[in-house]
Design a protein around this motif. Structure first.
Motif, PDB file in Angstrom:
ATOM      1  N   GLY A  48     -70.612  15.612 -29.795  1.00 34.73           N
ATOM      2  CA  GLY A  48     -69.700  16.312 -30.538  1.00 34.73           C
ATOM      3  C   GLY A  48     -69.509  17.733 -30.526  1.00 34.73           C
ATOM      4  O   GLY A  48     -69.435  18.460 -29.812  1.00 34.73           O
ATOM      5  N   SER A  49     -69.493  18.327 -32.069  1.00 37.41           N
ATOM      6  CA  SER A  49     -69.261  19.539 -32.183  1.00 37.41           C
ATOM      7  C   SER A  49     -70.118  20.687 -31.322  1.00 37.41           C
ATOM      8  O   SER A  49     -71.407  20.746 -31.292  1.00 37.41           O
ATOM      9  N   SER A  79     -65.596  18.036 -32.006  1.00 37.35           N
ATOM     10  CA  SER A  79     -65.751  17.260 -33.062  1.00 37.35           C
ATOM     11  C   SER A  79     -65.014  15.959 -32.925  1.00 37.35           C
ATOM     12  O   SER A  79     -65.319  14.683 -33.460  1.00 37.35           O
ATOM     13  N   ASN A  95     -71.531  14.387 -33.928  1.00 38.31           N
ATOM     14  CA  ASN A  95     -71.388  15.674 -34.638  1.00 38.31           C
ATOM     15  C   ASN A  95     -70.096  16.185 -34.967  1.00 38.31           C
ATOM     16  O   ASN A  95     -69.124  16.226 -34.089  1.00 38.31           O
ATOM     17  N   SER A  96     -69.742  16.881 -36.055  1.00 41.14           N
ATOM     18  CA  SER A  96     -68.648  17.091 -36.349  1.00 41.14           C
ATOM     19  C   SER A  96     -68.608  18.496 -37.376  1.00 41.14           C
ATOM     20  O   SER A  96     -69.527  18.354 -38.542  1.00 41.14           O
ATOM     21  N   ASP A  97     -67.597  19.254 -37.309  1.00 44.42           N
ATOM     22  CA  ASP A  97     -67.455  20.290 -38.136  1.00 44.42           C
ATOM     23  C   ASP A  97     -66.384  19.794 -39.230  1.00 44.42           C
ATOM     24  O   ASP A  97     -66.150  20.649 -40.246  1.00 44.42           O
ATOM     25  N   SER A 169     -60.914  20.143 -31.698  1.00 45.00           N
ATOM     26  CA  SER A 169     -61.916  21.126 -31.729  1.00 45.00           C
ATOM     27  C   SER A 169     -62.193  21.324 -33.327  1.00 45.00           C
ATOM     28  O   SER A 169     -61.344  21.635 -34.388  1.00 45.00           O
ATOM     29  N   GLY A 170     -63.347  21.022 -34.088  1.00 47.10           N
ATOM     30  CA  GLY A 170     -63.439  21.250 -35.376  1.00 47.10           C
ATOM     31  C   GLY A 170     -63.217  22.637 -35.847  1.00 47.10           C
ATOM     32  O   GLY A 170     -62.831  23.093 -36.686  1.00 47.10           O
ATOM     33  N   GLU A 246     -71.424  20.984 -41.710  1.00 45.64           N
ATOM     34  CA  GLU A 246     -71.699  20.316 -40.419  1.00 45.64           C
ATOM     35  C   GLU A 246     -72.139  18.845 -40.678  1.00 45.64           C
ATOM     36  O   GLU A 246     -73.203  18.924 -41.422  1.00 45.64           O
TER      37      GLU A 246
END
Length: 301
Positions: A48-49, A79, A95-97, A169-170, A246
């Motif tokens: 992810g991010s 993300s 994983n992400s913002d 995109s995060g 995060e």
């Protein structure tokens, strides 16, 4: 209404998970060193991010040094990709913002949120542009193509080159939501990776984009907005408003191996050392909290 400290709540929930799964690692509020991995390891794939990627990668290296049987692979992709893939069950961690609730066509209730840090974002320009501070409205006008030359905001007589992040995109979502407060921007080249954005801005005359603090190096110029500097201290009070949590999402409760790794990243040792070293802000440093719909609440200390 005051908001209770997020990390404490997450720690309690995670500790309960670890007890149920029989994992012997300590909670984020009490651990001061590496947690022992479960005897039976399962492979962990975190995707992810790219803003969060450096922290997860470095934490994974340290964790695997102490736990040689652990198998952890960390990849980027954005993300949106992380959330979609963890929701589909194709990766262990997304994983992400951004909060899962912010992604359309995703059943957020299927996912468990593990917040591991705060990421702050700043607009960045090529150092030769000749600007260090602009107004928020000027930033909006630049990204909407209304201002096209740096001389119009006190810089050089030089064309502005927009570099955006890709859809999904995060970092882009956070920048648009809290930085320019619109997603109506001029069509421009888009990049998937924070590293690529940094390289392009640092080497392209007149270039502007935005990066997480953790991805900003000396080769670019951070921009202040309305004379507010993009600093960690200003982020903790929401004086600098372009920031996000995060997240490391799992589909349902994580298994013992995954829980132990996430618990390691949330441990006091990692939060006090690796997190600030890599340019992130520990959640415990925040004096405010932000809900998934963008509301700011005071943190009870």
């Amino acid at each position: 209404m005051k908001h209770s400290k997020l990390l404490v709540g997450l720690t309690v929930a995670l500790t309960a998970t670890l007890v149920l799964t029989g994992c012997g690692s300590k909670s984020a509020s009490s651990s001061s060193s590496s947690s022992a991995a479960p005897a039976k390891q399962s492979k962990i794939l975190a995707v992810g991010s790219t803003a969060l990627q450096p922290l997860v990668e470095q934490a994974a290296k340290q964790y695997q040094t102490d736990n040689p049987k652990a198998e952890i692979t960390v990849q980027g992709g954005g993300s949106g990709a992380g959330l979609s893939q963890v929701a589909a069950g194709s990766v262990t961690i997304g994983n992400s913002d951004i909060f899962a609730q912010e992604k359309k066509d995703l059943k957020a209730s299927d996912l468990v949120d593990h917040q591991v840090a705060v990421v702050a974002i700043a607009p960045v320009v090529n150092k030769d542009a000749g600007v260090k501070n602009i107004t928020t409205q000027q930033l909006v006008d630049i990204f909407q193509g209304k201002i096209t030359n740096w001389k119009d905001v006190g810089g050089k007589d030089q064309q502005i080159v927009l570099i955006n992040r890709a859809q999904g995109s995060g970092t882009r979502a956070t920048f648009e939501q809290f930085g320019i407060k619109t997603d109506k921007v001029k069509t421009s080249q888009e990049q998937d990776s924070s590293g690529t954005v940094y390289q392009m801005v640092s080497s392209t005359p007149g270039a502007i984009s935005y990066l997480a603090f953790s991805a900003i190096k000396d080769g670019v110029q951070k921009l202040a907005l309305d004379k507010v500097q993009p600093t960690d201290k200003n982020v903790t009070t929401n004086t600098w408003k372009i920031w996000a949590y995060e997240h490391m999402y799992t589909k349902g409760k994580p298994n013992a191996s995954t829980a132990a790794f996430i618990n390691y990243i949330q441990s006091k040792n990692v939060q006090k050392t690796l997190v600030p070293k890599l340019g992130y802000i520990p959640i415990t440093k925040m004096t405010v909290a932000r809900t998934y719909d963008g509301k700011i609440e005071e943190v009870n200390k």
